[in-house]
Design an enzyme around this catalytic site. Structure first.
Site, PDB file in Angstrom:
ATOM      1  N   ARG A 102       0.847  -1.045   0.142  1.00  0.00           N
ATOM      2  CA  ARG A 102       0.157   0.111   0.030  1.00  0.00           C
ATOM      3  C   ARG A 102       0.816   1.318   0.028  1.00  0.00           C
ATOM      4  O   ARG A 102       1.773   1.481   0.817  1.00  0.00           O
ATOM      5  CB  ARG A 102      -0.766  -0.180   1.390  1.00  0.00           C
ATOM      6  N   THR A 106      -1.271   7.510  -1.033  1.00  0.00           N
ATOM      7  CA  THR A 106      -2.455   7.355  -1.722  1.00  0.00           C
ATOM      8  C   THR A 106      -3.068   6.160  -1.280  1.00  0.00           C
ATOM      9  O   THR A 106      -4.387   6.086  -1.526  1.00  0.00           O
ATOM     10  CB  THR A 106      -2.084   7.109  -3.161  1.00  0.00           C
ATOM     11  N   ASP A 200       4.746  -4.777  10.376  1.00  0.00           N
ATOM     12  CA  ASP A 200       5.934  -4.248  11.121  1.00  0.00           C
ATOM     13  C   ASP A 200       5.912  -4.831  12.751  1.00  0.00           C
ATOM     14  O   ASP A 200       6.944  -5.441  13.104  1.00  0.00           O
ATOM     15  CB  ASP A 200       5.772  -2.628  11.455  1.00  0.00           C
TER      16      ASP A 200
HETATM   17  C1  PRP Z   1      -1.137  -3.837   4.954  1.00  0.00           C
HETATM   18  C2  PRP Z   1      -2.044  -5.090   5.458  1.00  0.00           C
HETATM   19  C3  PRP Z   1      -2.764  -5.167   4.285  1.00  0.00           C
HETATM   20  C4  PRP Z   1      -3.194  -4.055   3.894  1.00  0.00           C
HETATM   21  C5  PRP Z   1      -4.446  -3.357   4.226  1.00  0.00           C
HETATM   22  O1  PRP Z   1      -0.142  -4.175   4.201  1.00  0.00           O
HETATM   23  O2  PRP Z   1      -1.342  -6.335   5.643  1.00  0.00           O
HETATM   24  O3  PRP Z   1      -2.388  -5.909   3.066  1.00  0.00           O
HETATM   25  O4  PRP Z   1      -2.130  -3.132   4.571  1.00  0.00           O
HETATM   26  O5  PRP Z   1      -4.912  -1.992   3.810  1.00  0.00           O
HETATM   27  P1  PRP Z   1      -5.820  -1.726   2.925  1.00  0.00           P
HETATM   28  O6  PRP Z   1      -7.209  -2.348   3.192  1.00  0.00           O
HETATM   29  O7  PRP Z   1      -6.072  -0.362   2.914  1.00  0.00           O
HETATM   30  O8  PRP Z   1      -5.300  -2.218   1.450  1.00  0.00           O
HETATM   31  P2  PRP Z   1       0.983  -3.426   3.628  1.00  0.00           P
HETATM   32  O9  PRP Z   1       0.694  -2.477   2.456  1.00  0.00           O
HETATM   33  O10 PRP Z   1       1.359  -2.390   4.611  1.00  0.00           O
HETATM   34  O11 PRP Z   1       2.298  -4.100   3.506  1.00  0.00           O
HETATM   35  P3  PRP Z   1       2.886  -5.100   4.595  1.00  0.00           P
HETATM   36  O12 PRP Z   1       2.057  -6.477   4.635  1.00  0.00           O
HETATM   37  O13 PRP Z   1       3.974  -5.560   3.577  1.00  0.00           O
HETATM   38  O14 PRP Z   1       3.224  -4.249   5.590  1.00  0.00           O
HETATM   39  N1  URA Z   2      -2.507  -1.906   7.440  1.00  0.00           N
HETATM   40  C1  URA Z   2      -2.116  -2.409   8.782  1.00  0.00           C
HETATM   41  O1  URA Z   2      -1.058  -3.048   8.981  1.00  0.00           O
HETATM   42  N2  URA Z   2      -2.657  -1.651   9.678  1.00  0.00           N
HETATM   43  C2  URA Z   2      -3.736  -1.021   9.365  1.00  0.00           C
HETATM   44  O2  URA Z   2      -4.573  -0.419  10.616  1.00  0.00           O
HETATM   45  C3  URA Z   2      -4.256  -0.435   8.138  1.00  0.00           C
HETATM   46  C4  URA Z   2      -3.408  -1.109   7.318  1.00  0.00           C
END
Ligand code: PRP
Ligand code: URA
Length: 205
Positions: A102, A106, A200
């Protein structure tokens, strides 16, 4: 879209510990796996079965076997924390991977990796602990539904109302199983109260 909120006290206590900012990554990983076991049991309640004859030490009797292929698809990174629970419950499961990230400004997801097995006619368990705006889950569903699965169920730890609404509109045949529906998103599109950044906290980054 069918939405199941798992209200078992076991799920509730584990989710509470996951929310706790003092929970360190090793315990966070363990709790993620244990909660995912509960979610996976709930998510596979409707999996088709066929009769299987088995011989006990005393007699022959009728039992059941799973009748549909099962595929697990974790969304990287955070969904990886849920995968081991599914492979332990269903050792025969095929596993595909979707890498989605994500954008911090944006909140739009972009795909950086995709490796999926044949999912035609399969029961797909899509693994992503956080359903926030719904952008990542919606993008994953667009890839999955294009390949003709019998059913897709999203396993989520915490969902926001905004994400649920989006999936209802864009993917009405999706099933969602979650441990909680929280209040809202903040202006950074984080779930409130939520538990912070799942990836994280899982990987200590
Ligand atoms: C986080 C989480 C989801 C996403 C959810 O991933 O693990 O995949 O955000 O957000 P959304 O519903 O608004 O799309 P992130 O993009 O932070 O990647 P990561 O798992 O590598 O930390
Ligand atoms: N992704 C996360 O890891 N936490 C949130 O709260 C939203 C998106």
């Amino acid at each position: 879209m069918a939405l199941t909120i798992v209200d078992h006290p076991l799920a509730g206590t584990m989710l509470t510990a996951l929310r706790d900012e003092a929970t360190p990554p090793p315990l966070f990983r363990l709790l993620t796996k244990r909660l995912s076991l509960v979610l996976a049991v709930e998510a596979t309640r409707g999996i088709p079965t066929a009769t299987r004859t088995v011989t006990t030490p005393l007699a022959e009797t009728q039992g059941i076997a799973f009748a549909a292929p099962l595929v697990a698809v974790p969304i990287l990174r955070a969904g990886l924390g849920m995968l081991e629970a599914v492979t332990e419950l269903f050792p025969e499961v095929a596993v595909g991977y979707l890498g989605l990230e994500r954008d911090h400004a944006t909140f739009q997801p972009s795909t950086y990796y995709s490796k999926l097995p044949d999912i035609g006619g399969s029961y797909v368990l899509l693994l992503d602990p956080m359903l926030a705006t719904g952008g990542s889950a919606a993008a994953a569903c667009a890839s999955l539904y294009g390949a003709g699965p019998a059913r897709v169920t999203l396993l989520s730890v915490v969902a926001a109302p905004e994400g649920i609404r989006r999936l209802e509109e864009e993917h009405p045949s999706l099933d969602v199983v979650t441990a909680a529906v929280d209040e809202r998103l903040n202006d950074q599109a984080y779930i409130v109260p939520g538990l912070g950044d799942f990836g994280d906290r899982l990987f200590g980054t």
